[in-house]
Write an enzyme that holds these catalytic residues in place. Structure first.
Site, PDB file in Angstrom:
ATOM      1  N   ASP A 284       0.869  -1.171   0.000  1.00 25.25           N
ATOM      2  CA  ASP A 284       0.000   0.000   0.000  1.00 25.25           C
ATOM      3  C   ASP A 284       0.910   1.226   0.000  1.00 25.25           C
ATOM      4  O   ASP A 284       2.094   1.151   0.355  1.00 25.25           O
ATOM      5  CB  ASP A 284      -0.918  -0.021   1.220  1.00 25.25           C
ATOM      6  N   CYS A 285       0.390   2.365  -0.400  1.00 26.78           N
ATOM      7  CA  CYS A 285       1.239   3.533  -0.627  1.00 26.78           C
ATOM      8  C   CYS A 285       1.762   4.112   0.697  1.00 26.78           C
ATOM      9  O   CYS A 285       1.002   4.702   1.466  1.00 26.78           O
ATOM     10  CB  CYS A 285       0.479   4.576  -1.427  1.00 26.78           C
TER      11      CYS A 285
END
Length: 397
Positions: A284-285
């Protein structure tokens, strides 16, 4: 009164290019410089994607390898590798890429309990992703932000608390329903071609995330063994074993004290060994940075230690840290290898998985697959008609 089928996003404005390529135009127009005096196996379409990817990675320098592990993979002209942006959103239609057909939000589609319809929706969405990809395809085969073929959907987390602001992205609180609808959507996105994926779907967020958002970068959750097996893992297992999903996204939070993107128990023991997952894992970012950031999980002390822990545990691709201008850990990866902390074989394994995905999307073929899809095949009346079919079945009564 009919609802609008189209939407326009102001994020990342896109300028249309003149002379855009169609799906029949060669991707590898010229022999790369590195292959003019030697035979490059990665260009041989008769070989397996694994063989081709391994050959391609073997020809890269360490510095080049490090640039391919972030969500914005830069071009390597001497090898004929175009730039590629891995980040694309598609929970209920192509997102953030101009006009596109919009389907009901995921929680609304879940109310139908209609797995075949979810597969049809995924098929339409993947067609529109292919069209968007063609519309702005660069002369060297590169793609624009949000217009690639790697889709970071579906969200198959379990919606346990209605106060969770992103719960509408999920299919609800039922692990079985979530599994079935996730399978349908992934099959539609990835298609049934025996050689190429239409797009690559991503099961997210792995694992044990049901909000809230405010503490997602610091929280360590401790599910009981039964809750882990009966609630949080069934949908992920099903999308791997039944839908052959090719990508999974590791989560921001920690599970049993170990960050999701450095969690060998989840990514290696469950995902790869137990379920037979063959694809790649994307963070995930900012989740990779959570491994070492002092204001987050701080499981490791330095960026070098953090990326080493993530890659060794099975993370392959890093979405940049939005808290730090979307930076990815290019230099820390180089440092970790040079310091003897990160074996280059571990980095190579991640890269092979990533390039197998790109090869199976047709990005290294003489011409792109799915030649029947045109760059105008999005936001069409036929696709609108599919959207109008909802809801087909009531969930109750």
């Amino acid at each position: 009164m009919s609802l609008p089928f189209s939407r326009r996003f102001s994020l990342a404005p896109l300028a249309l290019l003149s002379g855009l390529l169609l799906s029949t135009v060669a991707v590898q127009a010229e022999t790369p410089a590195a292959c003019k005096n030697t035979k490059c196996k990665y260009l041989e379409t008769t070989l397996s994607p694994q063989e081709r990817a391994a050959d391609l990675v073997s020809r890269m320098t360490l510095e080049e390898k490090a640039t391919q592990v972030g969500h914005i993979a830069v071009a390597i002209p001497r090898l004929g590798i175009p730039e590629y942006n891995w980040w694309n959103e598609g929970l209920h239609g192509v997102a953030r890429a101009g006009f596109a057909t919009v389907f009901p939000q995921a929680i609304g589609m879940a109310a139908s309990w209609d797995e075949p319809m979810m597969q049809k929706v995924g098929d339409v969405v993947s067609t529109e992703f292919r069209a968007k990809y063609l519309e702005t395809l660069h002369p060297n085969g590169g793609s624009d932000f949000y217009r690639g073929l790697t889709v970071w959907s579906p969200n198959i987390n379990i919606f346990r608390d209605p106060r969770w602001g992103r719960g509408q992205e999920t299919y609800g609180e039922d692990p079985y329903l979530t599994s079935r609808l996730g399978i349908g959507y992934i099959k539609g996105l990835q298609g049934d071609d025996p050689k190429f994926f239409k797009t690559i779907a991503t099961s997210k967020h792995f694992a044990v995330h049901s909000g809230p958002e405010s503490n997602r970068h610091k929280e360590s959750v401790f599910p009981t063994p039964r809750d882990l097996e009966d609630t949080y893992l069934p949908a992920f297992r099903a999308t791997v074993t039944e839908a052959n999903v090719q990508s999974a996204m590791c989560v921001y939070n920690a599970v049993n004290g170990v960050p999701g993107c450095a969690n060998e128990e989840l990514m290696e023991n469950y995902l790869r060994k137990s379920w037979g997952f063959k694809g790649y894992v994307v963070s995930d970012c900012g989740a990779a940075a959570n491994i070492y950031r002092e204001d987050s999980l701080h499981y490791k002390k330095t960026a070098e230690e953090g990326v080493t822990a993530g890659l060794k545990a099975g993370m392959d691709l890093i979405c940049g840290d939005y808290r730090n201008h979307m930076t990815t850990e290019v230099q820390p990866i180089i440092n970790a290898v040079k310091q003897g902390m990160l074996p280059q074989a571990v980095l190579d394994q991640a890269l092979v998985r990533l390039f197998v995905g790109r090869i199976k999307l047709g990005m290294f073929e003489p011409s792109l697959p799915f030649a029947d899809i045109k760059k105008t095949d999005y936001n069409t009346p036929a696709n609108h008609a599919v959207s109008l079919k909802w809801p087909r079945k009531p969930w109750c009564c």
